[in-house]
Design an enzyme around this catalytic site. Sequence first.
Site: not given
Length: 244
Positions: A138, A151
């Site tokens: 990401s 995350y």
Amino acid sequence: MVEGRTILVTGAAHGLGAEIARHLAKNGARLVLADIAEEEGRAIADECGARFISVDLADPASIRAVGRNLAEQHGVLHGLVNNGAIATGIGGIPFEEIDIDSWDRVMQVNVRGTWLMTRAVTPLLKASGSGRIVNVASDTALWGAPRLMSYVASKGALMAMTRSLARELGPNRVGVTAIAPGILTTESTGYVPEARHRLYAEGRAVPGAQGPGEITEIVTFLLGEGALTLTGQTLPVNNGFVFN
């Protein structure tokens, strides 16, 4: 590019994983799809003419079972897309307020699960003579997105793992790359605050929303034999929101 190549996609029941599966199927890949969401995963598998295997990326025994199944049914594997991950419900709070159980759950699935799945199928990737691994990271780990630390940390770990795996598996001609998309417009990102969607839409070099279909062509290329020269790299496939 991927025609006739046997490829495993984890987290294939929804969002980007489902779109990757659809695109690979259109390009002639022999697909095995894995997800914890059985009903949705089987529906995507039926649509793609693929096999479906249930897997819980937090459970090492479940992951080992996937490796055994692939060895028995196929013998070799040409590609692995490590897309399975969790994000829903873990964002939007300062790092001081993240509870330990939530942190550990994210690391179990996103980091340990990716490591164990890769380990489970590496013998099959080596046997193919041209194995390819694509880790879905990401761009939050590239620009340091706030209020999302567990995350972000997990996806940063995937980028580091990609580099290390590339060194270890390169002698076997197994290529390992990572992609770092931003927020995509899928059913899986409905929980993301509208302000964050606007931040991406307005901050990209190519302004506007980005759908998963804009990522799938790149993933398909990275799974082909010609992508070996990119091994170890992380590609920020985010329409220019952040540059690597």
